[in-house]
Scaffold this motif. Structure first.
Motif, PDB file in Angstrom:
ATOM      1  N   GLU A  33       0.839  -1.204   0.000  1.00  0.00           N
ATOM      2  CA  GLU A  33       0.000   0.000   0.000  1.00  0.00           C
ATOM      3  C   GLU A  33       0.873   1.253   0.000  1.00  0.00           C
ATOM      4  N   LEU A  34       0.458   2.217  -0.796  1.00  0.00           N
ATOM      5  CA  LEU A  34       1.182   3.496  -0.834  1.00  0.00           C
ATOM      6  C   LEU A  34       0.146   4.608  -0.682  1.00  0.00           C
ATOM      7  N   VAL A  35       0.384   5.514   0.255  1.00  0.00           N
ATOM      8  CA  VAL A  35      -0.562   6.613   0.459  1.00  0.00           C
ATOM      9  C   VAL A  35       0.133   7.915   0.055  1.00  0.00           C
ATOM     10  N   CYS A  36      -0.526   8.700  -0.772  1.00  0.00           N
ATOM     11  CA  CYS A  36       0.075   9.978  -1.197  1.00  0.00           C
ATOM     12  C   CYS A  36      -1.048  10.972  -1.498  1.00  0.00           C
ATOM     13  N   ASP A  37      -0.643  12.214  -1.792  1.00  0.00           N
ATOM     14  CA  ASP A  37      -1.659  13.228  -2.115  1.00  0.00           C
ATOM     15  C   ASP A  37      -2.160  13.074  -3.553  1.00  0.00           C
ATOM     16  N   VAL A  38      -1.211  12.902  -4.473  1.00  0.00           N
ATOM     17  CA  VAL A  38      -1.591  12.891  -5.898  1.00  0.00           C
ATOM     18  C   VAL A  38      -0.966  11.671  -6.576  1.00  0.00           C
ATOM     19  N   VAL A  39      -1.770  10.910  -7.312  1.00  0.00           N
ATOM     20  CA  VAL A  39      -1.220   9.850  -8.145  1.00  0.00           C
ATOM     21  C   VAL A  39      -1.409  10.257  -9.604  1.00  0.00           C
ATOM     22  N   ARG A  89      -3.366   4.818  -2.574  1.00  0.00           N
ATOM     23  CA  ARG A  89      -4.496   5.625  -2.107  1.00  0.00           C
ATOM     24  C   ARG A  89      -4.067   7.085  -2.186  1.00  0.00           C
ATOM     25  N   ALA A  90      -4.848   7.874  -2.916  1.00  0.00           N
ATOM     26  CA  ALA A  90      -4.476   9.284  -3.076  1.00  0.00           C
ATOM     27  C   ALA A  90      -5.735  10.132  -2.990  1.00  0.00           C
TER      28      ALA A  90
END
Ligand SMILES: Cc1cc2nc3c(=O)[nH]c(=O)nc-3n(C[C@H](O)[C@H](O)[C@H](O)COP(=O)(O)OP(=O)(O)OC[C@H]3O[C@@H](n4cnc5c(N)ncnc54)[C@H](O)[C@@H]3O)c2cc1C
Length: 419
Positions: free
Chosen positions: A5-11, A161-162
């Protein structure tokens, strides 16, 4: 397969010229960004980065300069000092001169692979940035608070998840399909055959656009006295010339373009691109923005596609920066408000450039005999009306309409707000 899982603001889906430029622009803000690209960026062979060259408008030069990319490509660009427009077999000729427009150049030619390498190099040093490449988008879903992108990369899966997804995945955008965003599309039934050639006569910074009954042929000045040829032909003719050996091909190209640059001493590797006019019904959807060819795909006749894309980049980065200025760390990049600002701001420019480009193709490509006479006259009249030429020049230079901060040489955020 277990997903990381990777969480960021913008994908950002798609790391061609538009996606990588946006990732780099956002690296100058506090937003964390993940960039998903199907091809291996170290090999720089994706559609954005092939043998093609792009005519960068002055507005694009300014954006790249403000982003700090221009210095690393400046030695490889060729300034366009004049544009020479003509029609095979007609008397009308029009010239747009940089000197008359009061600018050092009408634009700059740069090979895509050089710009692509510069952008990906710069991304290698970016903060809060993750690249996932080569990797393919498997699915994308947008909910009220986040988007979830499932991405497959060399046998492993990442679930990203962005708060905002950006479709930068080109004309046949999967993001657009996943989200059910409709498009208006027209097949021009033409291909652009592109290659680099070496003419006998120095190009001296001249760009040529010649309209023929088959389609336009452009010769654009490159470094080393090479020219980038963009030869538009109906599909069967394009398939035919792609099969010719170099000697026969050179003869056919010469017959179409003429001898304004003398004989072509050498012709490089050719590739052919099907030409499609495509306009996404909207450039935003819940928690999603579309940029570049995923939003608007144009005929290359006026060399506007990437310039338009770079304005998408500059303006999307600006509206997202503005929401950071207004709301600080509470800013939500995927909220409806910044996306609506982006949509409204881009609408007029996209309409105008799409209509202008398509208008040129209709005007030169599909006219009947009586119109052909006035076409010649039209070109002459155009040459005699400085106002008309200046308007076209400003437009193609990317300096009309409301300019973004990056196009005005200003940073996206003041230094204290950018980290
Ligand atoms: C012959 C020709 C000449 C042109 N000349 C000019 C010019 O002189 N000036 C100008 O301004 N414009 C020009 N253009 C237009 C310009 O090339 C495009 O506007 C530009 O390449 C668009 O870039 P993009 O990043 O939006 O899309 P693309 O270049 O198509 O990049 C999309 C990227 O997304 C990736 N991708 C796709 N699907 C997925 C997926 N599912 N998962 C992960 N990654 C994915 C692809 O690998 C690719 O790298 C020309 C176009 C053509 C065809």
């Amino acid at each position: 397969m277990r997903a990381t899982e990777l969480v960021c603001d913008v994908v950002i889906i798609g790391g061609g010229l538009a996606g990588s430029a946006l990732a780099y622009a956002l690296a100058q803000t506090p937003l964390s960004v993940a960039l998903v690209e199907a091809r291996d960026p170290r090999r720089l062979e994706q559609p954005s980065f092939d043998a093609r060259a792009t005519a960068l408008a002055n507005g694009s030069q300014r954006i790249l300069s403000t982003l700090g990319i221009w210095d690393s490509v400046a030695a490889s660009v060729t300034p366009i000092r004049s544009i020479h427009i003509s029609e095979r077999g007609r008397f009308g000729v029009s010239r747009i001169l940089a000197a008359e427009e009061g600018v050092p150049a009408l634009g700059y030619l740069l090979e895509n692979r050089i710009l692509g390498a510069a952008l990906w190099d710069a991304l290698g040093r970016a903060q809060r940035f993750t690249s996932i490449a080569p990797a393919r988008l498997e699915s994308l879903t947008a909910g009220p608070d986040e988007v979830v992108a499932r991405v497959e990369s060399q046998g492993s899966e990442t679930m990203i998840r962005a708060r905002l997804a950006v479709a930068a995945d080109g004309a046949s955008s999967q993001v657009r399909d996943e989200l059910g965003i409709t498009v208006i599309a027209d097949d021009y039934a033409q291909h652009a055959v592109i290659l680099n050639c070496l003419p006998e006569v120095p190009h001296a910074g001249r760009a040529f656009e010649r309209f023929t009954t088959d389609g336009p042929v452009a010769m654009l000045p490159l470094t080393g006295n090479r020219v980038a040829a963009v030869w538009t032909l109906p599909r069967p003719e394009a398939e035919h010339v792609m099969q010719l050996d170099d000697r026969e091909f050179t003869r056919a190209l010469q017959a179409s373009f003429g001898y304004r640059l003398g004989r072509f001493a050498e012709v490089g590797r050719r590739s052919a691109y099907p030409l499609l006019r495509l306009r996404s019904a909207s450039v935003v959807a819940p928690r999603t923005a579309l940029i570049g060819s995923a939003a608007v795909n144009l005929h290359p006749v006026a060399g506007q596609g990437f310039n338009l894309a770079l304005r998408d980049v500059a303006i999307l980065a600006e509206v997202l920066s503005d929401s950071i200025l207004e709301s600080g760390s509470d800013a939500d990049p995927g909220a409806a408000e910044p996306l609506e600002r982006y949509r409204v701001w881009r609408h007029k420019d996209q309409d105008r450039v799409a209509a202008f480009t398509h208008g040129l193709i209709k005007f030169f490509g599909y006219a009947s005999a009586p119109v052909e006479v006035s076409r010649g006259l039209g070109l002459m009249a155009f040459d005699l009306i400085p106002g008309a030429k200046a308007a076209l020049a400003r437009h193609t230079m990317g300096l009309s309409g409301r300019l973004s901060r990056l196009a005005r040489g200003l940073p996206l955020l003041p230094p204290r707000a950018s980290s």
